[in-house]
Design a protein around this motif. Sequence first.
Motif, PDB file in Angstrom:
ATOM      1  N   ASN A   1       0.640  10.001  -4.160  1.00  0.00           N
ATOM      2  CA  ASN A   1      -0.217  11.152  -3.940  1.00  0.00           C
ATOM      3  C   ASN A   1      -1.084  11.446  -5.165  1.00  0.00           C
TER       4      ASN A   1
ATOM      5  N   LEU B   1       0.329   4.872  -2.019  1.00  0.00           N
ATOM      6  CA  LEU B   1      -0.104   6.093  -1.332  1.00  0.00           C
ATOM      7  C   LEU B   1       0.920   7.204  -1.506  1.00  0.00           C
ATOM      8  N   GLU B   2       2.176   6.786  -1.624  1.00  0.00           N
ATOM      9  CA  GLU B   2       3.248   7.756  -1.709  1.00  0.00           C
ATOM     10  C   GLU B   2       3.093   8.631  -2.952  1.00  0.00           C
TER      11      GLU B   2
ATOM     12  N   PHE C   1       0.830  -1.205   0.000  1.00  0.00           N
ATOM     13  CA  PHE C   1       0.000   0.000   0.000  1.00  0.00           C
ATOM     14  C   PHE C   1       0.863   1.254   0.000  1.00  0.00           C
ATOM     15  N   ARG C   2       2.015   1.142   0.614  1.00  0.00           N
ATOM     16  CA  ARG C   2       2.852   2.311   0.846  1.00  0.00           C
ATOM     17  C   ARG C   2       3.246   3.033  -0.449  1.00  0.00           C
ATOM     18  N   PRO C   3       3.864   2.344  -1.429  1.00  0.00           N
ATOM     19  CA  PRO C   3       4.260   3.090  -2.634  1.00  0.00           C
ATOM     20  C   PRO C   3       3.077   3.698  -3.360  1.00  0.00           C
TER      21      PRO C   3
ATOM     22  N   VAL D   1      -6.032   2.167  -3.112  1.00  0.00           N
ATOM     23  CA  VAL D   1      -5.651   1.665  -1.789  1.00  0.00           C
ATOM     24  C   VAL D   1      -6.879   1.546  -0.893  1.00  0.00           C
TER      25      VAL D   1
END
Lengths: 508, 530
Positions: A424, A421-422, A417-419, A432
């Motif tokens: 933007n 959300l990164e 999920f992190r990349p 996500v």
Amino acid sequence: MQLSDPNVNLLIIMPEIIIALTGVIVMLYDCFFPKNRGITGTMSLIGIAAAAISIALIWPGGSVPASAWGGMIVHDSLRLSFSVVFLLVAALTILVSSVWIEREDVPGGEYHALLLFATFGMLLMSSGNDLVIIFLGLETLSIATYVMAGLRKSDLKSNESAMKYFILGSLASAFLLYGMALIYGATGTMNITEIAAKVADPNFPALLLVGAAMLIVGFGFKVAAAPFHVWAPDVYEGAPSPVTGFMAAGPKAAAFASFLRIFVIGFPVVGGLEAAGYLNYSWTTALAVMAIATMTVGNVAAIMQNNVKRMLAYSSISHAGYALVGFVGAGVALTQSNRDAAIAAVAFYMLSYAVANIGSFAIITLLGQKNDRRTEFEDFNGIGFKSPVLAFTLSLFMLSLLGLPLTAGFIGKVLVFRPALEANNPLLTIMVVAAVINTAISAYYYLRMIVVMFFKERATDWVEPRIPSALAAAILVTVIGTFYFGIFGNRVIERFSTQPIAEAVSQR
Amino acid sequence: MDFVSENLLTLLILLPVFGAVGLLAHQMFWKQEEHLKWVTLAITVVIFLLSLLLLGDGGTKAGGFAFVKNVPWIEAINTNYHVGIDGLSLWLVILTTFIMPIAILSTWHAVEKRPLAFYAFLLLLQSAMIGVFVSLDLLVFYLFFEASLVPMFFLIGIWGGANRIYAAVKFFIFTAVGSLLMLVAIIALYFMHQQATGVGTFDFVTLLGSIESGTLAFSASTGLLLFIAFALAFSIKVPLFPFHTWLPDAHTEAPTAGSVILAAVLLKMGTYGLMRFNFPLFPEAARELAPIFIILAIIGIIYGALVAMVQPDVKRLVAYSSVAHMGFVILGMFSFTEWGMQGALYQMLNHGISTGALFLLVGFIYERRHTREISEFGGLANVMPIYATFFVITAMSSIGLPFLNGFVGEFLIMVGMWKSSILAVTATANWNYIATMAAGTGVIFAAVYLLWMIQRVFFGKVTNEKNRILTDLTPREIGIMIPLLFLMVFMGVYPRPFLDRSRDAVVAIQERVVKQAGGTVEVVETFEKE
């Protein structure tokens, strides 16, 4: 035509060589001394261990170049991290299948040789930096898997499964091949590094877009992403349980490896160039939509299943969707280190999925009895305290697939999920959120497994199955893996996301 | 001793886990199921005594966090195992460790099925609950928050009543849905911090510092979205009306120990989370959305009370009274006055003790009669005088009779709401007063449903022949109730030691919410301050 130095380097393909040789030896041994299941299995395991050691040796880099064989084989973190997944999957599958081979009198040597050839194909798919190599790896893998799916020759379902897998797999291969041809037509090269350089040219032909679309269709089939997923449930249900576990974990991860290699590295984000930016934008958008569709279709359909294998098949579809979330995140990553981290996240996700998935199939194989007769949810009613070890382990795997903290699945989910959300980017954020809602939906069917095992009463008798030592080993490894990756996942991720140091290029 | 005090919180989290492993080992080698409850009891008592050491530290009083432990966990995503307590969490941790031995004693004879798994799950649950209250890293917090679901899921699902499967699944899914959105918000915070400072972090203290200093600022709409994502998870857990529907099912089906823990501790995770994370991190959003929460809280208070009134089942009645009581807690928190927020925290403890005690008492009678229908009983006071006395005192505490603990909490909350300036004040009406009065009716309703139930169950003639032969409370049951009753009286008469310790932490949060909105902090001379 100018002949260039092919840059032969045996060290860089040592894992592939070892696996292929082991496969050949196992096959030959089986010709002369048939029916020695234990021995062929042990040989295969030794071969896999040797390949793993060779990977560990070349991992830090320094001793091998970043690419060899005329740029067809690369040595980077993507290749290495996925290779680890493949070898783990292969080794676990051998351990898990032992009980099934014994029970159904499957030709063990053939099976082990096929599995090794499939592993060879997978390794090649992750290390190939050339469309041709990737295709070769894919076909080696696919043909071996078609046969494995149909190994239960007397069983109609198994035959149906193999047939379906073969026909649809070939169709997917055709799409892939056509796409590769179009890309070659557009760029004039098969080498992915060169394709990436060509794409940066603002005037690349539209043909490339068509080729990329074809590749998405082809790989979409292979990873079973919606709307190309319909084959998966039938095939997974019909194939023997250990093979199903293997197919859901190994070939899927391999397809993801090449898929990542071609798209993330071949069609990268190129700042300031409109045309290439368009290509990147197109495929990330397409995959983001596919990811949402895949997760939703997989989870919603899984809720309605009454067969555990079919439920896991749909769950496997939804997990491809979660992995796609990280994939898209890798596609839009702006810096090299972010990209590596996102690729490592997908690899870690496949690793955590593989561990939980093969663990589940190990237990289902054991409980399913001959011809996988007992794979309906009712068959698991009330076994919780009758076979506590198996039931609690299976529950653990379900919770890991669900993504509960302290299990590998949770770290995997956070990482993918992190990349996304990164970036933007609204679409990716929606993706996500969709993934998160889907996780909540998936709670229902994963918990159902726990509910039937622990909360329901058993109507029929239950004979606690004896756990053979090989299967016990597989279960132990997967349980430890689930916790280790869930609590100390840090070390694995760090390894996965660090590029090996390239050897100073030595042109002979 | 240094080692213990340095790692006290970690010990409190890990001891139950080791205890559970110890139980497994014990069962493997000795196979004596009757020992299990004694071992579990011993473990939880030791943990309770250890947790009392938390009171000995001056740091708790001075504000900031005490017993801090901060070690890297997953460096790739910069998450740390960061734990610590302050006045806000101190009493909740002690409430958790205090209620566990009681919960175990409450089901001393009732668990015949799979005692090993039962006690192991209880211990794992305790570990997760303590973890929730002490973690200062958002990801670690999330981890414990989710981890607390699984043991409770099993406790309800295996040892619950007839409809247990439905209740267990509903409980799990409701809570999981909320907390997953919180996970997205947590990861989003990480990236906002990364964009603002270059370093992403899940660390609550760091995030708070960046927000306070203005390094990390987000637009009003982003703040609202994040606030809602966090608040949804916590509101479901509290549960705030309209998210309360899982609660009566879960409570009714859970075994007594499960109900006690659910009421006493698990619900507090929601209110604790709102106060700990929502208010300091998103003060503007908190002020902006306060009216909605206040309205929902008041609806919860009145609705919960009205529904409780018509319940035929005593346990369901107590469950709905929980909805009403937790409404009070929310109301107090969102008044953003020192009175109200201190009262909310105090009411959390009260609710844990009083409602926990009510569930215990219901459990006692259920073990005797295997029914909880009010209509089955009548005139019990003649047969079980001690039981009736205990029940009445507990009910009075729950209603909020002066000199019992419930009064202090509700009084503080109402004063806080009255003095609050969070709702609009127009020429014709001060809505803060109106809100207080509306909530005040809840107290009256509470008296109605509890007293009416007591009247039907305990007074009059013994109508049902089956009730004639009931035995009064055993020494074990009396022993369980005595500490609870003592606390009800003690906390009602002398609340200062509790309020003093929580004051600094609560005021810090209150000041943040009020200051951030450009308001001034009114200095309230509370009676606990002298």
